[in-house]
Motif scaffolding. Structure first.
Motif, PDB file in Angstrom:
ATOM      1  N   PRO A 141      11.620   8.959   0.657  1.00 26.62           N
ATOM      2  CA  PRO A 141      12.262   8.270  -0.483  1.00 26.62           C
ATOM      3  C   PRO A 141      12.038   6.760  -0.438  1.00 26.62           C
ATOM      4  CG  PRO A 141      13.769   9.834   0.539  1.00 26.62           C
ATOM      5  CD  PRO A 141      12.557   9.790   1.412  1.00 26.62           C
ATOM      6  N   LEU A 142      12.103   6.184   0.766  1.00 25.93           N
ATOM      7  CA  LEU A 142      11.918   4.736   0.880  1.00 25.93           C
ATOM      8  C   LEU A 142      10.492   4.342   0.467  1.00 25.93           C
ATOM      9  CD1 LEU A 142      12.729   1.877   1.764  1.00 25.93           C
ATOM     10  CD2 LEU A 142      12.046   2.505   4.106  1.00 25.93           C
ATOM     11  N   VAL A 143       9.522   5.065   0.984  1.00 29.72           N
ATOM     12  CA  VAL A 143       8.129   4.746   0.669  1.00 29.72           C
ATOM     13  C   VAL A 143       7.878   4.910  -0.830  1.00 29.72           C
ATOM     14  CG1 VAL A 143       5.730   5.448   1.021  1.00 29.72           C
ATOM     15  CG2 VAL A 143       7.281   5.289   2.981  1.00 29.72           C
ATOM     16  N   ARG A 144       8.428   5.976  -1.374  1.00 32.64           N
ATOM     17  CA  ARG A 144       8.246   6.216  -2.817  1.00 32.64           C
ATOM     18  C   ARG A 144       8.838   5.047  -3.605  1.00 32.64           C
ATOM     19  NH1 ARG A 144      10.678  11.579  -3.597  1.00 32.64           N
ATOM     20  NH2 ARG A 144       8.911  12.344  -2.402  1.00 32.64           N
ATOM     21  N   GLU A 145      10.009   4.594  -3.186  1.00 26.72           N
ATOM     22  CA  GLU A 145      10.665   3.465  -3.861  1.00 26.72           C
ATOM     23  C   GLU A 145       9.778   2.216  -3.806  1.00 26.72           C
ATOM     24  OE1 GLU A 145      12.700   2.658  -6.311  1.00 26.72           O
ATOM     25  OE2 GLU A 145      12.817   4.809  -5.853  1.00 26.72           O
ATOM     26  N   LEU A 148       6.601   2.038  -3.385  1.00 23.48           N
ATOM     27  CA  LEU A 148       5.405   2.204  -4.206  1.00 23.48           C
ATOM     28  C   LEU A 148       5.762   1.998  -5.675  1.00 23.48           C
ATOM     29  CD1 LEU A 148       3.743   5.254  -2.412  1.00 23.48           C
ATOM     30  CD2 LEU A 148       2.899   2.903  -2.441  1.00 23.48           C
ATOM     31  N   ARG A 149       6.926   2.540  -6.075  1.00 27.33           N
ATOM     32  CA  ARG A 149       7.354   2.393  -7.478  1.00 27.33           C
ATOM     33  C   ARG A 149       7.542   0.939  -7.857  1.00 27.33           C
ATOM     34  NH1 ARG A 149      11.009   7.382  -7.547  1.00 27.33           N
ATOM     35  NH2 ARG A 149       9.504   8.919  -8.321  1.00 27.33           N
ATOM     36  N   SER A 150       7.987   0.131  -6.907  1.00 26.32           N
ATOM     37  CA  SER A 150       8.218  -1.267  -7.265  1.00 26.32           C
ATOM     38  C   SER A 150       6.907  -2.062  -7.298  1.00 26.32           C
ATOM     39  CB  SER A 150       9.235  -1.910  -6.321  1.00 26.32           C
ATOM     40  OG  SER A 150       8.754  -1.827  -5.017  1.00 26.32           O
ATOM     41  N   ASN A 151       5.829  -1.474  -6.804  1.00 25.07           N
ATOM     42  CA  ASN A 151       4.543  -2.182  -6.821  1.00 25.07           C
ATOM     43  C   ASN A 151       3.540  -1.633  -7.819  1.00 25.07           C
ATOM     44  OD1 ASN A 151       4.127  -4.346  -4.524  1.00 25.07           O
ATOM     45  ND2 ASN A 151       5.495  -2.777  -3.724  1.00 25.07           N
ATOM     46  N   LEU A 152       3.753  -0.391  -8.261  1.00 27.27           N
ATOM     47  CA  LEU A 152       2.801   0.238  -9.175  1.00 27.27           C
ATOM     48  C   LEU A 152       3.534   0.766 -10.399  1.00 27.27           C
ATOM     49  CD1 LEU A 152       1.129   0.429  -6.407  1.00 27.27           C
ATOM     50  CD2 LEU A 152       0.073   2.439  -7.433  1.00 27.27           C
ATOM     51  N   PRO A 153       2.899   0.678 -11.571  1.00 29.45           N
ATOM     52  CA  PRO A 153       3.533   1.270 -12.756  1.00 29.45           C
ATOM     53  C   PRO A 153       3.676   2.782 -12.582  1.00 29.45           C
ATOM     54  CG  PRO A 153       1.340   0.381 -13.280  1.00 29.45           C
ATOM     55  CD  PRO A 153       1.610   0.059 -11.858  1.00 29.45           C
ATOM     56  N   VAL A 190      -0.429  -0.602  -1.857  1.00 39.38           N
ATOM     57  CA  VAL A 190      -0.284   0.773  -1.365  1.00 39.38           C
ATOM     58  C   VAL A 190      -0.662   0.823   0.116  1.00 39.38           C
ATOM     59  CG1 VAL A 190      -1.162   3.135  -1.552  1.00 39.38           C
ATOM     60  CG2 VAL A 190      -0.783   1.788  -3.630  1.00 39.38           C
ATOM     61  N   MET A 191      -1.763   0.187   0.465  1.00 37.42           N
ATOM     62  CA  MET A 191      -2.214   0.249   1.854  1.00 37.42           C
ATOM     63  C   MET A 191      -1.246  -0.473   2.782  1.00 37.42           C
ATOM     64  SD  MET A 191      -6.350   0.121   1.491  1.00 37.42           S
ATOM     65  CE  MET A 191      -6.617   0.422   3.240  1.00 37.42           C
ATOM     66  N   ARG A 192      -0.701  -1.577   2.292  1.00 39.82           N
ATOM     67  CA  ARG A 192       0.242  -2.337   3.131  1.00 39.82           C
ATOM     68  C   ARG A 192       1.509  -1.521   3.382  1.00 39.82           C
ATOM     69  NH1 ARG A 192       0.785  -6.496  -0.131  1.00 39.82           N
ATOM     70  NH2 ARG A 192       2.730  -5.650  -0.978  1.00 39.82           N
ATOM     71  N   ILE A 193       2.022  -0.921   2.322  1.00 43.16           N
ATOM     72  CA  ILE A 193       3.248  -0.130   2.458  1.00 43.16           C
ATOM     73  C   ILE A 193       3.006   1.044   3.416  1.00 43.16           C
ATOM     74  CG2 ILE A 193       4.834   1.392   1.198  1.00 43.16           C
ATOM     75  CD1 ILE A 193       4.248  -0.536  -1.275  1.00 43.16           C
TER      76      ILE A 193
END
Ligand SMILES: Cc1cc2nc3c(=O)[nH]c(=O)nc-3n(C[C@H](O)[C@H](O)[C@H](O)COP(=O)(O)OP(=O)(O)OC[C@H]3O[C@@H](n4cnc5c(N)ncnc54)[C@H](O)[C@@H]3O)c2cc1C
Lengths: 343, 484
Positions: B4-8, B10-15, B56-59
């Protein structure tokens, strides 16, 4: 030239050096001392590791021990009407196959017939841990594992000592001839770029002292129609391209600093007295301009400048890490991979 | 890792349109062209910009999430197959041609650009991009770099590695490497050669500068039919012995000829045990001379029929059967398994015979359609996945074919890559020290092993479990070396 397999000793010396952290300086025939100027360490010569291991003309591949003189390889290939496509320089008539691959310097045919790396199919090598490794092979296509054989090209022996190399060879053209055109430097660049967009049997260009020399190779019919296409007059100096290849033009014997610039072939010229090879992608510039101005010019055209007759350096952190991956104790040709690259 | 954290993050960085999490929408990403092996990813990220890609790669690096890069998913070795608990980083939206530089004869493109799209974009200038994998309408240039893809014309014009001048690569360490450029050499190690064929394990390719060549003004395509495989194979070596390097030189065996004829009616002689398709290109005068020489060589080797095509339509017809060979196989059997070994050309007829013997003993049909000029075999093993045990049998036989290639002095893969498919055969081709060297190179770029983990390079444990002490040509390699 005697055939001799010195691989057991070479492997052993590196293994022992690795345990005792003894630095080694690898030498072939000593044809390019300027390339390895900053290297310190006990000399380890591959000059006694010689001989052609396998050559099958119909496979277009030759495999030879690294100490085999280029001269010998060129002679054998010529008997079968074949050649090394990358046309390696034989500085002072010397040079070994291993040295040519480690230095990665290609001759005038480079843009049309490929780089040294393009021709390498496989290597047998000893890494800095004294392990004998084989990567690639004798086949034209091979994507098993990372391509660690082509990575050795131009690595100057810092990743491993090459024991033997397999390279692709190419058939000799039926006919070769050189045309010469009188042009300004700017027009020479423009002309060469125009040629690059049409199909012409060009295999070398050299612009120097107001003259653009262009070599055409292939079937007779093709060379004749190619000569019509490029125009100019026939140039009758059978040794010209060997002189260019071995860097024996007067230009190379000058006292003023000489710079080699590798850049996009159509890049703007820094001055008009620049010699041009490789369709414009390799340039020789004799100038007393300060170093930072030369470097700034190269950068402005997305190229790089380096003093002719100087050793390559490996400066980025990734290069340093790669060095450690092959030679963790920094035994092989230490000094070329800068420690500050580790930053 | 917390999903859930990773998904969050990613959501804040990608549309939202760039993230796929719905099971039904994830389905197309569960496999690449090697459809027998599947794994559904838990998330697919499809960045539209390099900034998004780096995010994405950084996260993922920060949260130890494995990443599987994916181009068009046409790979045939499972290289883009998802890994459990990992995300798929799809590059299909990075599909812009950034620059066409006619002066320098190069194009700078994003990784998701299709191979053929490059040639199409520069055709009006009489230029093209030479490597032409059969999948070129679909496969991406990033995937081509990752696999060092080849094609019919690579015999004369080289593989991907010979036609790429520059790359931009992002590593798991967060570095952006600019490798090469529009010039011909740059200082330092040849990272360009290292990246080509590295199967997305060392870095993600975000930009590619390719070389453009002028279209050859003249071409001729020839078909030569033979009564035996040996004659056809001998013709191949004879061509090179005579100093000719054709633009393309392909071979098809009887089963492949039948399948192609049934499918597209290209006019191939059904009576042949093998046909060769040979293309010559260059200027018109040269082609005329060469054509006569090659016809003589083909006839001397025993060809009982030769067809020549000089105009574009006739040439397309001759190539059509070759191009349709793979889909045509789909009509002969429900499934086929495509192998990709390479061998020295002189071993062609011997290895083809050994494959025929394997075919008989396994009871599975094999068709051969391949790049004969490069010694790159593509045996297609026909099977039916619905018959219990047939897939295993096909895989088993495929493995044996690759071992044959290694024993003949060749390699387990010429252009399709190792992926997850040929890990076992890698243990045959490389010894422990060589595999450890591969591992150390991987660590130099990706110490946490997050980028495409489990692909291309087998672990030593895997090889020792296999009993990795396979025998090369009757001799144990390095008999004094330690065994695991
Ligand atoms: C019908 C058919 C015919 C084919 N013919 C040929 C042929 O003639 N010659 C040939 O060589 N191949 C051929 N292939 C195989 C395949 O098309 C090639 O391997 C192609 O290069 C894969 O490209 P892709 O974009 O589909 O990559 P994918 O399948 O998506 O990925 C392949 C590998 O590359 C990695 N990758 C993808 N993009 C990047 C990137 N930007 N950065 C880092 N890693 C990345 C992936 O992780 C994976 O490991 C064929 C396949 C099919 C289905």
């Amino acid at each position: 030239m005697p055939e001799r397999d010195d691989s057991v000793r070479l492997t052993q010396v590196i293994g022992e050096a690795s345990s005792s952290r003894q630095r080694l300086s690898i030498v072939g025939s000593g044809s390019k001392p300027w390339l390895s100027a900053p290297i310190e360490g006990q000399l380890l010569s591959v000059a006694e590791h010689t001989g052609i291991i396998e050559y099958r003309p119909e496979e277009l591949v030759i495999t030879a021990r690294s100490g085999t003189p280029l001269r010998e390889i060129n002679q054998l290939l010529a008997q079968h009407r074949q050649r090394l496509p990358f046309e390696p320089p034989c500085f002072r008539g010397l040079g070994t196959l291993g040295g040519a691959v480690a230095a990665g310097i290609a001759g005038p045919a480079r843009p049309w017939c490929g780089s040294v790396r393009d021709a390498v199919l496989g290597v047998e090598m000893v890494n800095g841990l004294g392990e004998r490794l084989t990567f690639g092979g004798q086949v034209m296509k091979n994507v098993a594992g990372y391509d660690l054989s082509r990575l050795q090209v131009g690595a100057m022996g810092t990743l491993g000592l090459l024991l033997s190399v397999s390279v692709r060879v190419s058939p000799e053209p039926q006919v070769e001839r050189t045309q010469v055109l009188e042009l300004s430097a700017d027009d020479a660049v423009g002309t060469m770029r125009r040629w690059a967009r049409v199909s012409l049997p060009i295999t070398a260009t050299c612009y120097i002292d107001g003259l653009l020399h262009v070599r055409l190779s292939g079937a007779e019919s093709s060379v004749l129609s190619g000569a019509d296409g490029v125009g100019g007059k026939v140039w009758d100096d059978p040794l010209f391209w060997a002189t260019v290849r071995d860097r024996e033009l007067a230009l190379f014997k000058t006292v003023d600093p000489l710079w080699r610039i590798s850049c996009p072939p159509a890049a703007l010229l820094p001055a008009t007295d620049v010699a041009l090879e490789w369709g414009g992608a390799q340039r020789w510039w004799r100038t007393s301009m300060p170093e930072d101005e030369v470097l700034a010019y190269a950068e402005s055209v997305a190229g790089v400048a380096q003093r002719a007759w100087s050793s390559p350096v490996f400066t980025t952190p990734h290069m340093h890490r790669l060095k450690q991956a092959f030679d963790p104790h920094d035994v092989l040709n230490s000094g070329l991979v800068h420690a500050d690259a580790a930053a | 890792m917390s999903r859930p954290l990773v998904r969050e993050l990613l959501r804040s960085n990608l549309p939202a349109r760039c993230l796929i999490t719905e099971p039904a929408a994830l389905k197309p990403y569960e496999t690449d062209g090697l459809t027998a092996i599947r794994e559904v990813p838990w998330l697919v990220a499809l960045p539209e910009t390099e900034v998004q890609l780096k995010a994405v790669m950084r996260i993922c690096a920060q949260h130890a999430v494995p990443i599987v890069p994916r181009g068009a998913g046409t790979g045939l070795s499972g290289g883009a197959r998802p890994v459990r608990d990992g995300i798929v980083l799809g590059l299909s939206k990075l599909d812009k041609i950034l620059e066409i530089d006619l002066d320098n004869c190069v194009a700078r493109v994003q990784p998701g650009v299709r191979n053929l799209a490059i040639s199409e974009a520069v055709a009006e200038h009489g230029l093209y991009y030479a490597p032409d994998p059969s999948s070129q309408i679909a496969c991406s240039i990033g995937g081509n770099v990752a696999e060092n893809a080849g094609g019919v014309h690579c015999l004369k014009y080289g593989l991907t590695v010979h036609n790429v001048l520059g790359l931009k690569v992002v590593t798991m360490r967060g570095d952006t490497l600019t490798i090469g450029g529009k010039g011909l050499d740059y200082p330092g190690y040849d990272l360009l050669a290292l990246m080509c064929g590295s199967e997305g394990m060392l870095g993600v390719v975000t930009e590619v500068t390719v070389k453009l060549l002028p279209e050859p003004p003249a071409k001729v395509v020839m078909l030569a039919a033979y009564r035996s495989l040996k004659e056809a194979a001998d013709a191949v070596t004879d061509i090179f012995r005579q100093g000719v390097v054709p633009a393309g030189l392909e071979m098809m065996d009887k089963l492949a000829i039948q399948a192609a004829e049934d499918f597209v009616h290209a006019g191939y002689p059904r009576a042949a045990a093998a046909i060769l398709l040979c293309e010559l290109d260059g200027n018109a005068a040269e082609i005329a001379d060469l054509e006569n020489l090659v016809v003589r060589i083909l006839e001397d080797a025993g060809a009982f029929e030769i067809q020549r095509a000089h105009d574009a339509d006739a040439q397309a017809r001759l190539w059509q059967g070759r191009k349709a060979a793979f889909p045509a196989m789909g009509r002969m059997a429900p499934d086929y398994y495509c192998m990709d070994g390479t061998i020295p050309r002189r071993q062609l007829s011997q290895v083809l015979h050994a494959i025929a013997e394997l075919s008989e003993s396994f009871g599975l049909l094999v068709a051969n359609v391949f790049h004969a000029g490069d010694g790159n075999l593509h045996p297609l093993i026909l099977y039916d996945a619905n018959v219990p045990g047939e897939l295993d049998k096909a895989e088993d036989m495929g493995g044996k074919i690759l071992e044959l290639c290694v024993a003949a002095g060749g390699s387990v893969t010429g252009e399709h890559g190792v992926g997850v498919e040929k890990l076992d055969q890698m243990c045959v081709q490389f010894n422990a020290a060589e595999l450890r060297q591969f591992e150390r190179v991987k660590e130099a770029f990706d110490p946490e092993r997050l980028l495409n983990p489990g692909k291309a390079i087998p672990t030593l444990t895997r090889c020792s479990e296999l009993g990795g002490m396979h025998v090369h040509g009757g001799k144990l390699p390095f008999p004094k070396m330690e065994r695991f």
